[in-house]
Design an enzyme around this catalytic site. Sequence first.
Site, PDB file in Angstrom:
ATOM      1  N   HIS A   1       0.840  -1.200   0.000  1.00  0.00           N
ATOM      2  CA  HIS A   1       0.000   0.000   0.000  1.00  0.00           C
ATOM      3  C   HIS A   1       0.875   1.250   0.000  1.00  0.00           C
ATOM      4  O   HIS A   1       0.664   2.175   0.791  1.00  0.00           O
ATOM      5  CB  HIS A   1      -0.917  -0.004   1.229  1.00  0.00           C
ATOM      6  CG  HIS A   1      -1.922  -1.088   1.240  1.00  0.00           C
ATOM      7  ND1 HIS A   1      -2.684  -1.404   2.354  1.00  0.00           N
ATOM      8  CD2 HIS A   1      -2.321  -1.958   0.278  1.00  0.00           C
ATOM      9  CE1 HIS A   1      -3.485  -2.418   2.079  1.00  0.00           C
ATOM     10  NE2 HIS A   1      -3.274  -2.766   0.822  1.00  0.00           N
ATOM     11  N   SER A   2       1.847   1.325  -0.882  1.00  0.00           N
ATOM     12  CA  SER A   2       2.798   2.435  -0.892  1.00  0.00           C
ATOM     13  C   SER A   2       2.128   3.743  -1.302  1.00  0.00           C
ATOM     14  O   SER A   2       1.451   3.803  -2.335  1.00  0.00           O
ATOM     15  CB  SER A   2       3.930   2.128  -1.877  1.00  0.00           C
ATOM     16  OG  SER A   2       4.581   0.924  -1.538  1.00  0.00           O
TER      17      SER A   2
END
Length: 542
Positions: free
Chosen positions: A471-472
């Site tokens: 989930h960058s």
Amino acid sequence: MDEFDYIIIGAGSAGSVVANRLSKDPSNRVLLLEAGGRNNSVLIRMPGGVGALGKRKSAFNWGFRTGPLEALNNRTLLWSRGRGLGGSSSINGMLYLRGHPLDYDAWAKLGLNGWSYSDVLPYFRRSEDFEGPEDTWHGKGGPLYVARKGNSGHPYWSALMEAARQAQLPISKDFNGADQEGFGHYQLNIKDGERHGTLAGYLRPILKRTNLEIRTDAHVTRIIIEDGVATGVEYARGQGGTRERVFARKEVILSAGALQSPQILMLSGIGPAQELAAHGIPVIKDMPGVGGNFQDHVEVHLSWTCRPNVVTAHGMTHGYRALLVGLGYLLFKRGVGRDSFIEIGGFLKSDPAETHPDTQFHGLLCVLDKDKVLAKLDGVSLDVVPLHPKSRGRVGLTSASPFDAPAFMPNFLSDPHDLAVTRAGIRKARIIAAQPALKPFLAEEIAPGPNVNSDSELDAFIRESAHTIHHSVGTCSMGASRDDGSVVDEQLRVWGIDRLRVVDASVMPLIVSGNTNAAAIMIGEKASDMILGRHAAEGIAA
């Protein structure tokens, strides 16, 4: 001259949306550049193929790898990022989650006008074709299909829900509705047994538009900037390919994701001057915030073996059964290939004083090892994810070559807050697993194991097993002022560079409370109206 009105870099979750919306007006000539391929593989269409897509570098997965992470016992982590049309929406777990309304209200409180939940909800609804009825929270007729829940029928899922009730946990009827808190069914981007990401929803239906050109295998090497104006893009078809130039009459839109958008900005001379100089890159704009504010969600798996009569993902797919799954799906679109192995989960508070849930749980119908590879046994897992990490990392350059992977350091668990929330989540997961509803299914806890109980023992387990959940965000963050360390303004325009925007998850100033794909799609929807000079009331029709 090879010229377009708009050039979009990256055909991922946000870039696909922007390409669709800008090319809807036939007077706009739009070019979409994508470093990967067309992504026509059955592995992408088949929901059950998700396990194969995320475990190694491939034509569909950039498969980056971190350096040694000090807080994770110097382990290196595989970092899956989607490559090809649809980007990470073509390889992710297909969960549709927006985060919590207070996440977006927190953005607005930073001075970002137009980004409160009431502002962004219309764009979530516009993107959506919800399986259930249209209401305040959900839209119908949009490009992105959202199923209300998984339909595998495996008895474990109803048992897990009952265990949550027996543990006296709240129940959420809709994680994307009025109340996120509790356990419930995940909504999924699966339609008629096929993955339904932005490739299926936004790109395939418009491939015949004559004013939209999509060039795949086009690796962007830099953005062309002349006198403070983004005028075009340079790209090559492979490392040894001739560098070609294309030009934009109106705007260049950078949608390469939280790792590669800052990399491309730096390769173009926009970033921390000291780092650019170290790699011999001429500095066009000294911008220390490029690559900073890196946020991601860490996860740990609690795992149990199952009783002999319980068959999970391994038993359904190992050996010759994998061939049967593939044939059944290809010939008849039947069997477990149609389903996600994640259907039930939850959002809970580690402390009642929290304003909204700070821990997410994923039920998995499998056991994964610490490298996230399917273990060869029938078992189940509960993932624990601290949602509001205080740890921050950074993305930088490995070299001046655009074909080298970016250098990045997530700095997971560098803040003790993140460890404390994870520990609390592990203890909550064990309470759920101990309920009577799960006794017919669970045999033995194998991770972390029943003898791992103290804070120090749990911390050791977390450091040895934690991984990214992919989930960058945050590396080209929005801000209210060019002096606050941000990269773009509330209109997603790069500070000090005309005709250049960043439109992807990298602009999030704070990570949302859940999976990030739906939020990236919303950002693409909202940005499209910004680019076209429209407001929500004018541009909201699907």
